[in-house]
Design a protein around this motif. Structure first.
Motif, PDB file in Angstrom:
ATOM      1  N   TYR A 271       1.330  -1.328   0.242  1.00 18.87           N
ATOM      2  CA  TYR A 271      -0.144  -0.041  -0.266  1.00 18.87           C
ATOM      3  C   TYR A 271       1.311   1.241  -0.353  1.00 18.87           C
ATOM      4  O   TYR A 271       0.597   1.850  -1.052  1.00 18.87           O
ATOM      5  CB  TYR A 271      -0.714  -0.150   1.134  1.00 18.87           C
ATOM      6  CG  TYR A 271      -1.694   1.219   1.561  1.00 18.87           C
ATOM      7  CD1 TYR A 271      -3.005   0.798   0.802  1.00 18.87           C
ATOM      8  CD2 TYR A 271      -2.165   2.181   2.060  1.00 18.87           C
ATOM      9  CE1 TYR A 271      -4.411   1.822   0.508  1.00 18.87           C
ATOM     10  CE2 TYR A 271      -2.193   3.283   1.961  1.00 18.87           C
ATOM     11  CZ  TYR A 271      -3.239   3.354   1.178  1.00 18.87           C
ATOM     12  OH  TYR A 271      -4.905   4.365   0.922  1.00 18.87           O
ATOM     13  N   GLY A 272       1.775   1.606   0.950  1.00 21.95           N
ATOM     14  CA  GLY A 272       2.974   2.406   0.566  1.00 21.95           C
ATOM     15  C   GLY A 272       3.524   2.847  -0.421  1.00 21.95           C
ATOM     16  O   GLY A 272       3.487   3.536  -1.412  1.00 21.95           O
ATOM     17  N   ALA A 273       3.829   1.363  -1.393  1.00 23.17           N
ATOM     18  CA  ALA A 273       4.694   1.435  -2.584  1.00 23.17           C
ATOM     19  C   ALA A 273       3.632   2.280  -3.360  1.00 23.17           C
ATOM     20  O   ALA A 273       4.095   2.779  -4.394  1.00 23.17           O
ATOM     21  CB  ALA A 273       5.363   0.208  -2.963  1.00 23.17           C
ATOM     22  N   ALA A 274       2.069   1.664  -3.527  1.00 20.43           N
ATOM     23  CA  ALA A 274       1.626   2.318  -4.373  1.00 20.43           C
ATOM     24  C   ALA A 274       0.790   3.958  -3.915  1.00 20.43           C
ATOM     25  O   ALA A 274       0.363   4.159  -5.247  1.00 20.43           O
ATOM     26  CB  ALA A 274      -0.005   1.646  -4.174  1.00 20.43           C
ATOM     27  N   GLN A 275       1.267   3.722  -3.302  1.00 16.20           N
ATOM     28  CA  GLN A 275       1.158   5.816  -3.015  1.00 16.20           C
ATOM     29  C   GLN A 275       2.247   6.609  -3.321  1.00 16.20           C
ATOM     30  O   GLN A 275       2.382   7.304  -3.666  1.00 16.20           O
ATOM     31  CB  GLN A 275       1.007   6.235  -1.195  1.00 16.20           C
ATOM     32  CG  GLN A 275      -0.113   5.533  -1.066  1.00 16.20           C
ATOM     33  CD  GLN A 275      -1.569   5.389  -1.419  1.00 16.20           C
ATOM     34  OE1 GLN A 275      -1.955   6.627  -1.804  1.00 16.20           O
ATOM     35  NE2 GLN A 275      -2.263   5.045  -1.520  1.00 16.20           N
ATOM     36  N   ALA A 276       3.783   5.971  -3.448  1.00 12.74           N
ATOM     37  CA  ALA A 276       4.609   6.564  -3.927  1.00 12.74           C
ATOM     38  C   ALA A 276       5.091   6.312  -5.168  1.00 12.74           C
ATOM     39  O   ALA A 276       5.962   7.412  -5.415  1.00 12.74           O
ATOM     40  CB  ALA A 276       5.704   5.441  -3.292  1.00 12.74           C
ATOM     41  N   VAL A 277       5.052   5.906  -6.370  1.00 13.19           N
ATOM     42  CA  VAL A 277       4.809   5.745  -7.045  1.00 13.19           C
ATOM     43  C   VAL A 277       4.233   6.498  -8.252  1.00 13.19           C
ATOM     44  O   VAL A 277       2.703   6.951  -7.654  1.00 13.19           O
ATOM     45  CB  VAL A 277       4.500   4.605  -8.017  1.00 13.19           C
ATOM     46  CG1 VAL A 277       5.682   3.167  -6.962  1.00 13.19           C
ATOM     47  CG2 VAL A 277       3.395   3.701  -7.908  1.00 13.19           C
ATOM     48  N   PHE A 282      -4.536   1.747 -10.396  1.00 10.57           N
ATOM     49  CA  PHE A 282      -4.627   0.743 -10.271  1.00 10.57           C
ATOM     50  C   PHE A 282      -3.631  -0.268 -10.391  1.00 10.57           C
ATOM     51  O   PHE A 282      -4.157  -1.449 -10.098  1.00 10.57           O
ATOM     52  CB  PHE A 282      -5.648   0.693 -11.630  1.00 10.57           C
ATOM     53  CG  PHE A 282      -7.285   0.383 -11.366  1.00 10.57           C
ATOM     54  CD1 PHE A 282      -7.327   1.836 -10.627  1.00 10.57           C
ATOM     55  CD2 PHE A 282      -8.023  -0.158 -11.470  1.00 10.57           C
ATOM     56  CE1 PHE A 282      -9.134   1.964  -9.582  1.00 10.57           C
ATOM     57  CE2 PHE A 282      -9.405   0.178 -11.684  1.00 10.57           C
ATOM     58  CZ  PHE A 282      -9.568   1.000 -10.583  1.00 10.57           C
ATOM     59  N   THR A 283      -2.531   0.519 -11.056  1.00 12.42           N
ATOM     60  CA  THR A 283      -1.553  -0.655 -10.415  1.00 12.42           C
ATOM     61  C   THR A 283      -0.887  -1.280  -9.815  1.00 12.42           C
ATOM     62  O   THR A 283       0.328  -1.918  -9.725  1.00 12.42           O
ATOM     63  CB  THR A 283      -0.118   0.470 -11.550  1.00 12.42           C
ATOM     64  OG1 THR A 283       0.417   1.372 -10.273  1.00 12.42           O
ATOM     65  CG2 THR A 283      -0.486   0.772 -12.391  1.00 12.42           C
TER      66      THR A 283
END
Length: 397
Positions: A271-277, A282-283
């Protein structure tokens, strides 16, 4: 003539790929921020479409289920370079974050990136970008008091009743109000939009969308193939989500954590990675797929969750221009466009402002970035780099 036309088509596709890839590498901040980046790049800078057409396309994609910003990007690509243009636009905007999320899943699983300073700086960049987009769209789409009132209603409704279906409800009510107020509006200056997609192909896409939605759960029950079950879960998640990427995250958690595909810690680690990229939220599906079945699972998950968005936007575009130019529909769209402004302002506050402006220094930095973008006319990538560096420096203070 044929060779020149082929060269022109190839040139257009390469241009679309270049521009969308740059956006895919620099568009931080979530779906509403993406619309701001798109507005700045495609409307203000490159003038690939006018303000009204962009607003109409945004309104359509807000109404459809799925990732609205990705659908807007696909729609712009189709308008610029046909179906291949839509595919190239999608690949350019989505591939950077897909690669990043699969990499996180395989190599950097469990990395805590939630409190890194440069990420906070990128959130502040989103504040500046969205503020710029909202001001520009408000000036063009709410020029009179009636449309300002519709935008205000949309803002209040979206903030006060935060459900997955609120945006659709607000848009429907605003369309009705716009129809009643502007049904005798006679402005016919809207430019005609050319969508190089046939009506037959569009109908095929819509039939395929609903057909897969019905067929995949049946195949899942009658077979024991894991990849069909996985494809069904991601496809259904991409088909039934209103409200953008943030809404799909709990839906995906309900699909994969209770069923044992992955545990809660693995889900939260991504989840943290999704916010960072950068790029579409949706990726996050690429991360989940890669945790379940390596990079092949990541590719399958990405294809499955974005397929509904492709089918819906390609199925809707050919009919959209005739609808938006119909005098009986034009008033309704005027109300919808005003509502989109209100929805964007609401999203600007929650979650963009509330998750980014946490102290006076944050507001001061946002003002600097806004000035760089609006008054000094610096390119967005400079704003992104400045935001990342500034966020890292502020974390040391």
């Amino acid at each position: 003539m044929k060779n020149n036309r082929e060269k022109g088509t190839l040139s257009s596709l390469l241009e679309i790929l270049m521009v969308s890839s740059r956006l895919g590498l620099t568009s931080f901040g979530g779906p509403i921020a993406h619309l701001g980046y798109f507005h700045n790049e495609y409307v203000r800078k490159r003038k690939w479409m006018d303000e009204k057409s962009y607003a109409d396309l945004v309104a359509l994609c807000q109404f459809l289920p799925g990732p609205a910003s990705s659908q807007v990007g696909i729609g712009i690509g189709v308008m610029r370079g046909g179906i291949l243009g839509g595919i190239v636009s999608f690949i350019g905007f989505t591939l950077p974050s897909v690669v990043a999320m699969i990499t996180y899943a395989i190599i950097l699983q469990g990395l805590d990136v939630g409190d890194v300073g440069w990420i906070h700086g990128l959130k502040i960049v989103a504040v500046a970008v969205v503020a710029h987009a909202v001001l520009g769209m408000a000036n063009n789409l709410t020029p009179d008091l009636k449309r300002k009132a519709i935008a205000l209603f949309a803002l209040i409704g979206t903030l006060m009743w935060q459900t997955p279906f609120t945006q659709v409800g607000v848009i429907i009510i605003s369309a009705l109000v716009g129809f009643l107020i502007y049904r005798h509006h006679t402005d016919n200056n809207d430019p005609k939009i050319q969508f190089p997609v046939s009506n037959g192909f569009a109908v095929t896409c819509l039939v395929l969308f609903f057909g897969l939605l019905i067929l995949l759960p049946i195949l899942r029950e009658v077979t024991s193939l894991n990849w069909i079950a996985m494809f069904d879960s991601f496809y259904r998640s991409g088909s039934l989500v209103f409200g953008g990427g943030h809404v799909v995250l709990p839906l995906l958690q309900g699909e994969f954590v209770p069923t044992g595909w992955l545990n809660k810690d693995e889900f939260l680690a991504g989840y943290g990675a999704a916010q960072a990229v950068p790029g579409p939220l949706f990726t996050f599906a690429a991360y989940l797929g890669a945790v379940i079945n390596g990079w092949k699972g990541g590719v399958l998950a990405t294809f499955a969750i974005f397929l509904p968005a492709f089918l819906l936007i390609l199925g809707s575009l050919p009919f959209w221009d005739s609808l938006r130019r119909n005098p009986k529909i034009k008033g309704a769209l005027m109300g919808v466009n005003a509502a989109v402004v209100g929805i964007l302002i609401a999203a600007f506050y929650q979650p963009i402002w509330t998750s980014s402006i946490l102290a006076p220094i944050d507001f001061a930095f946002a003002a600097i970035l806004f000035s760089m973008l609006v008054y000094w006319k610096l390119p967005p990538w400079v704003i992104v780099v400045t935001g990342a560096i500034g966020g890292s420096l502020m974390a040391l203070i």
